[in-house]
Design a protein around this motif. Structure first.
Motif, PDB file in Angstrom:
ATOM      1  N   VAL A 128       0.848  -1.192   0.000  1.00  0.00           N
ATOM      2  CA  VAL A 128       0.000   0.000   0.000  1.00  0.00           C
ATOM      3  C   VAL A 128       0.882   1.239   0.000  1.00  0.00           C
ATOM      4  O   VAL A 128       1.816   1.354   0.795  1.00  0.00           O
ATOM      5  CB  VAL A 128      -0.955   0.011   1.212  1.00  0.00           C
ATOM      6  N   LEU A 129       0.584   2.134  -0.905  1.00  0.00           N
ATOM      7  CA  LEU A 129       1.297   3.392  -1.066  1.00  0.00           C
ATOM      8  C   LEU A 129       0.358   4.516  -0.641  1.00  0.00           C
ATOM      9  O   LEU A 129      -0.770   4.595  -1.123  1.00  0.00           O
ATOM     10  CB  LEU A 129       1.683   3.560  -2.539  1.00  0.00           C
ATOM     11  N   THR A 130       0.805   5.368   0.257  1.00  0.00           N
ATOM     12  CA  THR A 130       0.022   6.533   0.675  1.00  0.00           C
ATOM     13  C   THR A 130       0.530   7.736  -0.108  1.00  0.00           C
ATOM     14  O   THR A 130       1.737   7.988  -0.156  1.00  0.00           O
ATOM     15  CB  THR A 130       0.171   6.785   2.186  1.00  0.00           C
ATOM     16  N   CYS A 131      -0.398   8.479  -0.717  1.00  0.00           N
ATOM     17  CA  CYS A 131      -0.015   9.620  -1.548  1.00  0.00           C
ATOM     18  C   CYS A 131      -0.754  10.879  -1.113  1.00  0.00           C
ATOM     19  O   CYS A 131      -1.732  10.818  -0.368  1.00  0.00           O
ATOM     20  CB  CYS A 131      -0.294   9.329  -3.017  1.00  0.00           C
ATOM     21  N   THR A 132      -0.283  12.011  -1.621  1.00  0.00           N
ATOM     22  CA  THR A 132      -0.986  13.272  -1.369  1.00  0.00           C
ATOM     23  C   THR A 132      -1.820  13.712  -2.570  1.00  0.00           C
ATOM     24  O   THR A 132      -2.825  14.379  -2.403  1.00  0.00           O
ATOM     25  CB  THR A 132       0.012  14.407  -1.030  1.00  0.00           C
ATOM     26  N   ASP A 133      -1.394  13.343  -3.767  1.00  0.00           N
ATOM     27  CA  ASP A 133      -2.082  13.764  -4.991  1.00  0.00           C
ATOM     28  C   ASP A 133      -2.342  12.522  -5.853  1.00  0.00           C
ATOM     29  O   ASP A 133      -1.458  12.088  -6.595  1.00  0.00           O
ATOM     30  CB  ASP A 133      -1.212  14.777  -5.732  1.00  0.00           C
ATOM     31  N   PRO A 134      -3.556  11.952  -5.754  1.00  0.00           N
ATOM     32  CA  PRO A 134      -3.810  10.703  -6.486  1.00  0.00           C
ATOM     33  C   PRO A 134      -3.666  10.827  -7.999  1.00  0.00           C
ATOM     34  O   PRO A 134      -3.240   9.882  -8.653  1.00  0.00           O
ATOM     35  CB  PRO A 134      -5.228  10.316  -6.081  1.00  0.00           C
TER      36      PRO A 134
END
Length: 127
Positions: free
Chosen positions: A11-17
């Motif tokens: 799982v990768l957490t991002c700020t700008d999908p």
């Protein structure tokens, strides 16, 4: 026999999908997958990267899910020279390489780039 066989997903957490989608589908050439209630993932080989957006993560989640904390290494399906040419066509900067490294099973030659959240992405060929 070992307990674990292989990695299914991470799982990768991002700020700008949208920026993340562009990087993983256009630059890294992974396949976009939508699953569940509109969740996104990037498929490659027999694995995938599920996407979480910071502040709207799915439960359960990592204790401290933060963008930019990953250091991932991918083995390319084409020679590294083709990877470098593709990155140049995409105008995606290489931050280091090509350099020789030690992979999980043998020596590798790698280039390093950063995704939109500044995760370190290593793209390698077996040598």
């Amino acid at each position: 026999m070992p307990l674990i066989d292989h990695l299914d997903h991470l799982v990768l957490t991002c700020t700008d999908p949208e920026a993340t989608r562009h990087f993983y589908t256009e630059v890294m050439q992974m396949q976009l997958e939508t699953f569940g209630a509109g969740r996104l993932a990037f498929k490659f080989g027999h694995q995938k990267i599920n996407l979480h957006v910071r502040g709207a993560e799915f439960e359960p989640k990592a204790h401290l899910p933060v963008p930019g904390a990953l250091d991932l290494c991918f083995i390319a399906s084409v020679p590294l020279a083709e990877v470098i040419a593709h990155l140049e066509r995409c105008r995606w900067p290489i931050v280091e390489g090509p350099v020789e490294r030690t992979g999980a099973t043998q020596k590798i030659r790698s280039v390093y780039v950063r995704d939109p959240d500044l995760n370190l992405i290593e793209i390698s060929e077996l040598i």
